[in-house]
Design a protein around this motif. Structure first.
Motif, PDB file in Angstrom:
ATOM      1  N   SER A  44       0.843  -1.192   0.000  1.00  0.00           N
ATOM      2  CA  SER A  44       0.000   0.000   0.000  1.00  0.00           C
ATOM      3  C   SER A  44       0.879   1.242   0.000  1.00  0.00           C
ATOM      4  N   VAL A  45       0.266   2.340  -0.371  1.00  0.00           N
ATOM      5  CA  VAL A  45       0.946   3.624  -0.366  1.00  0.00           C
ATOM      6  C   VAL A  45      -0.039   4.658   0.160  1.00  0.00           C
ATOM      7  N   ILE A  46       0.474   5.618   0.911  1.00  0.00           N
ATOM      8  CA  ILE A  46      -0.346   6.705   1.451  1.00  0.00           C
ATOM      9  C   ILE A  46       0.266   8.024   0.992  1.00  0.00           C
ATOM     10  N   VAL A  47      -0.587   8.902   0.474  1.00  0.00           N
ATOM     11  CA  VAL A  47      -0.149  10.219   0.021  1.00  0.00           C
ATOM     12  C   VAL A  47      -0.978  11.267   0.745  1.00  0.00           C
ATOM     13  N   ASN A  48      -0.313  12.205   1.368  1.00  0.00           N
ATOM     14  CA  ASN A  48      -0.978  13.359   1.973  1.00  0.00           C
ATOM     15  C   ASN A  48      -0.767  14.543   1.046  1.00  0.00           C
ATOM     16  N   GLY A  49      -1.800  15.351   0.876  1.00  0.00           N
ATOM     17  CA  GLY A  49      -1.655  16.503  -0.001  1.00  0.00           C
ATOM     18  C   GLY A  49      -2.882  17.377  -0.008  1.00  0.00           C
ATOM     19  N   ARG A  50      -2.989  18.132  -1.076  1.00  0.00           N
ATOM     20  CA  ARG A  50      -4.085  19.083  -1.240  1.00  0.00           C
ATOM     21  C   ARG A  50      -4.738  18.821  -2.590  1.00  0.00           C
ATOM     22  N   ALA A  51      -6.054  18.655  -2.587  1.00  0.00           N
ATOM     23  CA  ALA A  51      -6.803  18.380  -3.811  1.00  0.00           C
ATOM     24  C   ALA A  51      -7.317  19.690  -4.395  1.00  0.00           C
ATOM     25  N   SER A  52      -7.099  19.867  -5.687  1.00  0.00           N
ATOM     26  CA  SER A  52      -7.654  21.039  -6.372  1.00  0.00           C
ATOM     27  C   SER A  52      -8.461  20.559  -7.571  1.00  0.00           C
ATOM     28  N   ARG A  53      -9.658  21.113  -7.705  1.00  0.00           N
ATOM     29  CA  ARG A  53     -10.565  20.711  -8.784  1.00  0.00           C
ATOM     30  C   ARG A  53     -10.021  21.224 -10.108  1.00  0.00           C
ATOM     31  N   LEU A  54      -9.968  20.344 -11.093  1.00  0.00           N
ATOM     32  CA  LEU A  54      -9.490  20.743 -12.417  1.00  0.00           C
ATOM     33  C   LEU A  54     -10.498  21.664 -13.079  1.00  0.00           C
ATOM     34  N   GLN A  55      -9.999  22.720 -13.646  1.00  0.00           N
ATOM     35  CA  GLN A  55     -10.811  23.641 -14.436  1.00  0.00           C
ATOM     36  C   GLN A  55     -10.378  23.595 -15.899  1.00  0.00           C
ATOM     37  N   GLU A  56      -9.155  23.110 -16.148  1.00  0.00           N
ATOM     38  CA  GLU A  56      -8.599  23.001 -17.494  1.00  0.00           C
ATOM     39  C   GLU A  56      -8.104  21.581 -17.696  1.00  0.00           C
ATOM     40  N   ASP A  57      -7.850  21.204 -18.921  1.00  0.00           N
ATOM     41  CA  ASP A  57      -7.330  19.865 -19.267  1.00  0.00           C
ATOM     42  C   ASP A  57      -8.266  18.741 -18.847  1.00  0.00           C
ATOM     43  N   ILE A  58      -9.557  19.029 -18.709  1.00  0.00           N
ATOM     44  CA  ILE A  58     -10.511  18.007 -18.279  1.00  0.00           C
ATOM     45  C   ILE A  58     -10.635  16.908 -19.337  1.00  0.00           C
ATOM     46  N   ASP A  59     -10.645  17.275 -20.619  1.00  0.00           N
ATOM     47  CA  ASP A  59     -10.762  16.270 -21.677  1.00  0.00           C
ATOM     48  C   ASP A  59      -9.563  15.325 -21.670  1.00  0.00           C
ATOM     49  N   ARG A  60      -8.371  15.866 -21.497  1.00  0.00           N
ATOM     50  CA  ARG A  60      -7.165  15.028 -21.442  1.00  0.00           C
ATOM     51  C   ARG A  60      -7.213  14.105 -20.240  1.00  0.00           C
ATOM     52  N   ALA A  61      -7.643  14.627 -19.103  1.00  0.00           N
ATOM     53  CA  ALA A  61      -7.740  13.810 -17.892  1.00  0.00           C
ATOM     54  C   ALA A  61      -8.779  12.708 -18.070  1.00  0.00           C
ATOM     55  N   MET A  62      -9.943  13.041 -18.664  1.00  0.00           N
ATOM     56  CA  MET A  62     -10.977  12.027 -18.882  1.00  0.00           C
ATOM     57  C   MET A  62     -10.488  10.936 -19.825  1.00  0.00           C
ATOM     58  N   HIS A  63      -9.729  11.301 -20.842  1.00  0.00           N
ATOM     59  CA  HIS A  63      -9.178  10.309 -21.760  1.00  0.00           C
ATOM     60  C   HIS A  63      -8.279   9.326 -21.006  1.00  0.00           C
ATOM     61  N   SER A  64      -7.412   9.839 -20.150  1.00  0.00           N
ATOM     62  CA  SER A  64      -6.514   8.975 -19.372  1.00  0.00           C
ATOM     63  C   SER A  64      -7.293   8.090 -18.403  1.00  0.00           C
ATOM     64  N   ILE A  65      -8.321   8.635 -17.786  1.00  0.00           N
ATOM     65  CA  ILE A  65      -9.134   7.862 -16.848  1.00  0.00           C
ATOM     66  C   ILE A  65      -9.859   6.743 -17.582  1.00  0.00           C
ATOM     67  N   LYS A  66     -10.455   7.065 -18.733  1.00  0.00           N
ATOM     68  CA  LYS A  66     -11.212   6.060 -19.485  1.00  0.00           C
ATOM     69  C   LYS A  66     -10.312   4.988 -20.090  1.00  0.00           C
ATOM     70  N   GLU A  67      -9.050   5.305 -20.355  1.00  0.00           N
ATOM     71  CA  GLU A  67      -8.121   4.279 -20.829  1.00  0.00           C
ATOM     72  C   GLU A  67      -7.954   3.189 -19.773  1.00  0.00           C
ATOM     73  N   ARG A  68      -7.989   3.572 -18.510  1.00  0.00           N
ATOM     74  CA  ARG A  68      -7.790   2.623 -17.421  1.00  0.00           C
ATOM     75  C   ARG A  68      -9.084   1.943 -16.986  1.00  0.00           C
ATOM     76  N   ASN A  69     -10.225   2.632 -17.148  1.00  0.00           N
ATOM     77  CA  ASN A  69     -11.517   2.073 -16.756  1.00  0.00           C
ATOM     78  C   ASN A  69     -12.575   2.609 -17.717  1.00  0.00           C
ATOM     79  N   PRO A  70     -12.753   1.949 -18.872  1.00  0.00           N
ATOM     80  CA  PRO A  70     -13.658   2.478 -19.902  1.00  0.00           C
ATOM     81  C   PRO A  70     -15.099   2.679 -19.453  1.00  0.00           C
ATOM     82  N   THR A  71     -15.596   1.886 -18.527  1.00  0.00           N
ATOM     83  CA  THR A  71     -16.993   2.030 -18.109  1.00  0.00           C
ATOM     84  C   THR A  71     -17.171   3.030 -16.975  1.00  0.00           C
ATOM     85  N   LEU A  72     -16.078   3.435 -16.360  1.00  0.00           N
ATOM     86  CA  LEU A  72     -16.087   4.346 -15.217  1.00  0.00           C
ATOM     87  C   LEU A  72     -16.902   3.793 -14.046  1.00  0.00           C
TER      88      LEU A  72
END
Length: 99
Positions: A44-72
């Motif tokens: 396992s791995v644990i990461v502490n940080g700060r989450a910021s909502r994407l306002q740009e590059d959403i299409d690129r991010a969705m493409h990468s996400i769907k490559e890993r899990n096409p049905t979401l």
């Protein structure tokens, strides 16, 4: 919630709801990811940080996400429209890890 790692950036994908409400109100986050192959063979791995909502590059991010899990699934396992005509809305966050 889904995650994916791109270089040193971690992205989270989810639908609008309690998680996004809480992340927007308090973006400090602790993400734990586990891989379990057998009871004695896991990591396992644990990461502490700060989450910021994407306002740009959403299409690129969705493409990468769907490559890993096409049905979401299970994040989007059905499409719904509420009484006001609103449908599921997605949210993508980038985690800036504390070093």
């Amino acid at each position: 919630m889904h995650y994916y790692l791109e270089n040193s950036d971690i992205y989270l994908f989810t639908t609008e709801g309690m998680k996004t409400h809480e992340l927007d109100a308090n973006p400090e986050i602790c993400l734990q990811v586990e891989e379990i192959r057998e009871p004695l063979h896991w990591r396992s791995v644990i990461v502490n940080g700060r989450a910021s909502r994407l306002q740009e590059d959403i299409d690129r991010a969705m493409h990468s996400i769907k490559e890993r899990n096409p049905t979401l699934s299970p994040a989007i396992n059905r499409t719904w429209i509420d009484a006001q005509g609103r449908s599921e809305a997605i949210a993508i966050y980038r985690i800036d890890a504390v070093k």
